[in-house]
Design an enzyme around this catalytic site. Structure first.
Site, PDB file in Angstrom:
ATOM      1  CG  PHE A 178      -1.920   1.156   1.369  1.00 13.48           C
ATOM      2  CD1 PHE A 178      -2.842   1.352   0.842  1.00 13.48           C
ATOM      3  CD2 PHE A 178      -1.137   2.306   2.198  1.00 13.48           C
ATOM      4  CE1 PHE A 178      -3.636   2.552   1.084  1.00 13.48           C
ATOM      5  CE2 PHE A 178      -1.856   3.497   2.319  1.00 13.48           C
ATOM      6  CZ  PHE A 178      -3.012   3.670   1.701  1.00 13.48           C
ATOM      7  CG  ASP A 179       3.043   2.030   3.489  1.00 14.15           C
ATOM      8  OD1 ASP A 179       2.282   1.252   3.438  1.00 14.15           O
ATOM      9  OD2 ASP A 179       3.728   2.753   4.300  1.00 14.15           O
ATOM     10  CB  THR A 180       5.493   0.550  -2.367  1.00 16.17           C
ATOM     11  OG1 THR A 180       6.466   0.357  -1.577  1.00 16.17           O
ATOM     12  CG2 THR A 180       6.091   0.706  -3.696  1.00 16.17           C
TER      13      THR A 180
END
Length: 410
Positions: free
Chosen positions: A200-202
């Protein structure tokens, strides 16, 4: 978004009561670490953070007593709330809380508090002031101080190298569990983020970069948690699948990054007498041109051994012209997807014909005067290609990709 420019549709009462910062702590089966983490975070924010805040415990499908601990903390500590999600996934938890929060700035941190809390205010300050759109803690930036094993260090650096090579990521650390985003940016960006787990972050950061958003990086002091329950192998495989999916989505134009850039992206600073985007286009066009010229000269030299100069020039220029148009379409003028590709190639062939006329005419004039060696032919062709390159850029910018260029300037 500065504190004085909250969305106009909110009432004065909501403006006063809504927190400036909502810190989400996503948890799954963390009954032991949760309470000391939240109490320490709460004490730090009360002592050091100058604005209203909220701590949201986002439990995603815990099977131990984590939900009970979270509910108890929400009862006894002011400005602490808890949310229970029936499905597992850190990305799912963050997306749910962030899209339902009324705070101006949204952040999250891992429950182990590996990152020193002294970096929290430097993390969110540029978002509160409106200087930046997202902020990340970086364990790989200059000035960071990190204590962790060799295995995790190698994995982290390798992963970030893969991101740079496949998705052209420029941020230094995608995986540090210490990030923040402005609420109005999250409102537009998060619906495009598909992953519900660790990727999700990437995915969020890559889309933010492609949309022209400003990402602020904070060097952090970080101490590895030896009791971390993250399955490194499974997470790595999921991340690689996420990279492949995101690469395909960006390459096919399925993601509306251009529209997002128009809505949220920071436009380049205006320079008198220089059209917007011209400098970057010139640099990218020059890089593509150098590669194309080298390929053209190599092909010409190879073909010249078995064919005449005009035939060798025609074939070499035709092959490299098709590749050049495709490369400039993707890299120089940032056109995504297959829409208009055949029209662009057809127009590129017209540009190719003009280049062919310049180079073939130069060869014809050269051979009228004498029978030169191949090295002289190559020198003349280099000069002719320089002229043809200038003409090609002007025609591509003003004709072939005119609509794209005007859209980016608007």
């Amino acid at each position: 978004m500065s504190l004085s420019t909250l969305p106009s549709h909110t009432s004065e009462q909501v403006r006063v009561l809504a927190p400036v910062l909502d810190v989400v702590v996503p948890v799954h089966n963390e009954e032991i670490d949760l309470e000391p983490c939240v109490r320490r975070l709460h004490d730090h924010l009360r002592a050091e953070f100058p604005y209203r805040f909220r701590i949201t415990i986002a439990d995603n499908a815990s099977t131990d007593s984590t939900p009970d601990v979270a509910a108890r903390l929400a009862e006894v500590l002011p400005d602490v709330t808890s949310v229970r999600l029936p499905e597992k996934g850190r990305g799912r938890a963050l997306k749910h809380v962030w899209t339902h929060s009324d705070a101006a700035v949204l952040a999250y941190m891992d429950v182990d508090l590996s990152t020193d809390l002294g970096a929290l205010l430097p993390l969110v300050a540029p978002l509160i002031s409106g200087h930046s759109d997202l902020a990340i803690g970086s364990r790989l930036a200059r000035g960071s101080r990190v204590v962790r094993g060799v295995k995790r260090e190698v994995i982290s650096r390798t992963y970030n190298l893969i991101l740079r090579g496949t998705l052209s990521a420029r941020f230094s650390d995608a995986q540090c569990g210490f990030k923040a985003i402005r609420a109005e940016v999250a409102e537009r960006l998060l619906p495009l983020v598909e992953d519900t787990g660790w990727f999700f972050d990437t995915e969020m950061l890559v889309l933010a970069e492609r949309a022209g958003l400003r990402i602020h990086e904070v060097p952090v002091d970080w101490v590895d948690d030896p009791d971390s329950r993250v399955d490194i192998v499974a997470t790595a495989l999921a991340d690689l699948r996420g990279i492949a999916r995101l690469t395909r989505a960006l390459g096919s134009g399925r993601l509306p990054v251009a529209a997002l850039r128009e809505q949220l992206g920071r436009n380049p600073l205006p320079v008198a007498g220089v059209p917007a985007g011209l400098t970057g286009q010139l640099l990218r066009f020059a890089a593509v041109g150098v590669a194309s010229t080298l390929a053209y000269l190599l092909l010409y030299a190879l073909l010249r051994t078995g064919a005449g100069p005009q035939a060798a020039n025609l074939v070499a220029l035709l092959v490299t012209a098709v590749a050049n148009t495709a490369a400039n379409r993707r890299l120089t003028f940032r056109v995504r997807g297959n829409g208009g590709a055949w029209r662009h190639q057809a127009q590129g062939l017209v540009v190719f014909a003009i280049g062919l006329g310049l180079t073939s005419g130069s060869l014809a004039l050269l051979h009228l005067a004498s029978t030169p060696p191949t090295i002289v032919e190559l020198a003349v062709l280099v000069l002719a290609n320089l002229v043809a390159t200038g003409v090609r850029f002007l025609l591509m910018r003003s004709w072939v990709f005119r609509t794209t260029t005007r859209t980016k300037q608007a």
